[in-house]
Design a protein around this motif. Structure first.
Motif, PDB file in Angstrom:
ATOM      1  N   ILE A   1     -49.623  64.812  33.482  1.00  0.00           N
ATOM      2  CA  ILE A   1     -48.321  65.158  34.076  1.00  0.00           C
ATOM      3  C   ILE A   1     -47.577  66.145  33.166  1.00  0.00           C
ATOM      4  O   ILE A   1     -47.010  67.138  33.621  1.00  0.00           O
TER       5      ILE A   1
ATOM      6  N   CYS B   1     -48.813  69.683  33.534  1.00  0.00           N
ATOM      7  CA  CYS B   1     -48.854  70.293  34.868  1.00  0.00           C
ATOM      8  C   CYS B   1     -47.726  71.319  34.978  1.00  0.00           C
ATOM      9  O   CYS B   1     -46.554  70.993  34.772  1.00  0.00           O
TER      10      CYS B   1
ATOM     11  N   TRP C   1     -45.821  72.132  40.092  1.00  0.00           N
ATOM     12  CA  TRP C   1     -45.591  70.806  40.682  1.00  0.00           C
ATOM     13  C   TRP C   1     -45.725  70.861  42.190  1.00  0.00           C
ATOM     14  O   TRP C   1     -44.799  71.227  42.894  1.00  0.00           O
TER      15      TRP C   1
ATOM     16  N   ILE D   1     -50.964  67.323  42.297  1.00  0.00           N
ATOM     17  CA  ILE D   1     -50.787  65.904  41.965  1.00  0.00           C
ATOM     18  C   ILE D   1     -52.019  65.104  42.394  1.00  0.00           C
ATOM     19  O   ILE D   1     -52.522  64.261  41.662  1.00  0.00           O
TER      20      ILE D   1
ATOM     21  N   PHE E   1     -44.620  63.227  43.856  1.00  0.00           N
ATOM     22  CA  PHE E   1     -44.059  64.558  44.111  1.00  0.00           C
ATOM     23  C   PHE E   1     -42.534  64.486  44.196  1.00  0.00           C
ATOM     24  O   PHE E   1     -41.822  65.283  43.594  1.00  0.00           O
TER      25      PHE E   1
ATOM     26  N   GLN F   1     -41.549  65.389  37.675  1.00  0.00           N
ATOM     27  CA  GLN F   1     -42.214  65.163  36.381  1.00  0.00           C
ATOM     28  C   GLN F   1     -41.358  64.386  35.387  1.00  0.00           C
ATOM     29  O   GLN F   1     -41.822  63.446  34.752  1.00  0.00           O
TER      30      GLN F   1
END
Ligand code: GLU
Length: 479
Positions: free
Chosen positions: A410, A413, A416, A421, A461, A465
């Motif tokens: 996470i 990433c 997003w 995800i 989602f 994050q």
């Protein structure tokens, strides 16, 4: 032409049973392409409640049970509010006085009530033998003129029987010797319900008197009035009692039973109508969902049931869930958003985020305001894990490494979106050599505090994050 009426008294809140009476009367009329009328029965001044009449109009409007005649839709000079028809009732009482079928009664209410109470304490049947029954009409009129307080009573037969056929309950016979001389006009000049309803049903050409079966026991009184007034008898359709599982009967004076609460909680009128159609009616096939048009087509008096029926909130929720999930997305969003806004501050959320959140639950809500409950996990500062969740997290040594790897993924990433995800989740599963269940469940528990819920990737989602990382950090030490 079939003509039915809904004749509520404005004495309280309206509950499911009241709406059921209105709906069945409406369906009986419309099935025959007939007319449905509304009459306000406000002759008991002591029980009339402010605002209750307004609630009746609002209810019929909300549920689209449009009346063909009624207040503000008068035909000719006919009034549909009983308190404005006092002269009519008086004139019929006078007719009966003239025919010797009614008499003035000067008995004191208090004495009568004391006698009645005494009999009930002694568990005796009380049948008032009214001494005024034999007072001559001239003498009685003089006493009235002299200002004495009086009621007008109907002379009931002391022998014989009164019978009728109810379209639901069949043939019923009553012994006349159980009947007291009934009051037609009370001492305040208002008619009793018994008197006014018979006159109005006749003058308003009601063909099918539809009402709750709690009125069945008074039928001989109404029937003897029809006969005394030379009125043709209409058909009678008495509806089975509606009970609740928890507390038995529904009460108009009980705010808890107010139908408006259901609407405020986000039950849809179409779902409520569909559900209550089954409270005392059975289409005799397996169809469970009916539009109002289908109900009109299918509704048939012969399919009204006799047994008391149970108002079951869980079943209503089941119907409502179906109706909510059938809404188009935009209507659903407009319907649920106010319930969310009411509870949470959405100022820093984008429209897209709000809509996605609402839509996540579209096929799972039982009622509109439930959205605030189910989306609580998106708004809370901290997640508290119950014992069951903690035990799960401690149940397998692979779990800490799943959560650790997930956190790293996470943090790394940079774009997003849902697809990324989903890929993260798959990667965590492969990297840690875990199973899908052992990957998804610990993550779900740590970030939502629940071991169930909507699609995990969509939840992640929407959480974003930062929140996910925070919740992962906070959970360290719990497993
Ligand atoms: N006015 C009565 C009530 O509100 C209804 C009586 C009827 O439908 O005949 O309970």
């Amino acid at each position: 032409m079939t003509k039915t009426r809904f004749a509520p008294s404005p004495t309280g809140y309206l509950h499911i049973g009241n709406l059921r009476s209105a709906l069945f009367a409406y369906l009986i009329a419309k099935h025959d392409e007939g007319e449905f009328i509304l009459r306000i029965e406000d002759t008991d001044k002591s029980k009339t409640m402010i605002g209750a009449e307004e609630r009746i109009y609002n209810l019929l409007n909300t549920f689209q049970l449009t009346y063909d005649e009624g207040p503000n839709k008068e035909i000719g000079s006919t009034e549909y509010i009983q308190s404005k028809r006092l002269d009519i009732y008086k004139s019929y009482a006078e007719k009966l006085l003239k025919k010797g079928e009614a008499y003035y009664c000067f008995c004191d209410k208090k004495t009568l009530n004391t006698q009645r109470m005494k009999a009930s304490e002694e568990k005796q049947n009380f049948l008032y033998e009214d001494p005024c029954r034999i007072i001559g009409i001239e003498e009685a009129k003089n006493r009235v003129l002299a200002g004495e307080s009086y009621t007008i009573r109907q002379k009931m037969p002391k022998t014989g029987q009164t019978s009728f056929r109810d379209l639901v309950y069949g043939d019923i016979t009553f012994d006349n010797n159980t009947l007291e001389d009934q009051i037609l006009i009370k001492s305040d000049g208002f008619p009793t319900y018994n008197f006014a309803n018979v006159i109005d049903d006749c003058l308003m050409d009601i063909t099918h008197v539809t009402r709750g079966c709690e009125y069945l026991s008074s039928m001989p009184k109404y029937l003897l009035l029809y006969d005394a007034l030379n009125f043709p008898r209409p058909e009678f359709v008495h509806l089975p009692l509606v009970k609740t599982k928890e507390k038995g009967t529904l009460e108009k004076r009980n705010k808890e039973d107010d139908l408006i609460d259901l609407l405020n909680q986000g039950f849809l009128p179409s779902a409520i109508i569909n559900y209550i159609a089954f409270l005392g009616w059975n289409p005799k096939n397996n169809q469970e969902f009916f539009t109002i048009e289908e109900l009109i087509r299918e509704f048939d008096i012969s399919k009204i049931t006799k047994r008391p029926c149970c108002y079951d909130l869980k079943k209503l929720e089941w119907y409502n869930k179906h109706y909510i999930s059938m809404m188009n997305d935009q209507d659903y969003i407009n319907f649920t958003r106010p319930y969310l806004e009411n509870v949470y501050n959405l100022k820093d959320k984008t429209e897209e985020w709000i809509n996605n959140l609402l839509l996540l639950f579209k096929h799972h809500l039982h009622f509109g305001s439930e959205i605030a409950l189910v989306s609580n996990l998106f708004f809370r500062e901290t997640i508290i894990l119950d014992k069951k969740c903690i035990n799960y997290l401690r149940s397998d040594e692979i779990i800490p490494s799943v959560l650790k790897t997930f956190k790293e993924e996470i943090e790394n990433c940079f774009d997003w979106n849902l697809q990324n995800i989903e890929e993260i989740l798959k990667r965590v599963e492969t990297k840690t050599n875990s199973t899908k269940e052992k990957t998804y469940m610990p993550i779900r528990i740590v970030v939502t505090g629940l071991n169930y819920g909507r699609e995990l990737s969509k939840i992640l989602f929407l959480l974003g994050q930062q929140t996910i990382i925070k919740r992962l950090q906070n959970s360290i030490g719990m497993y």
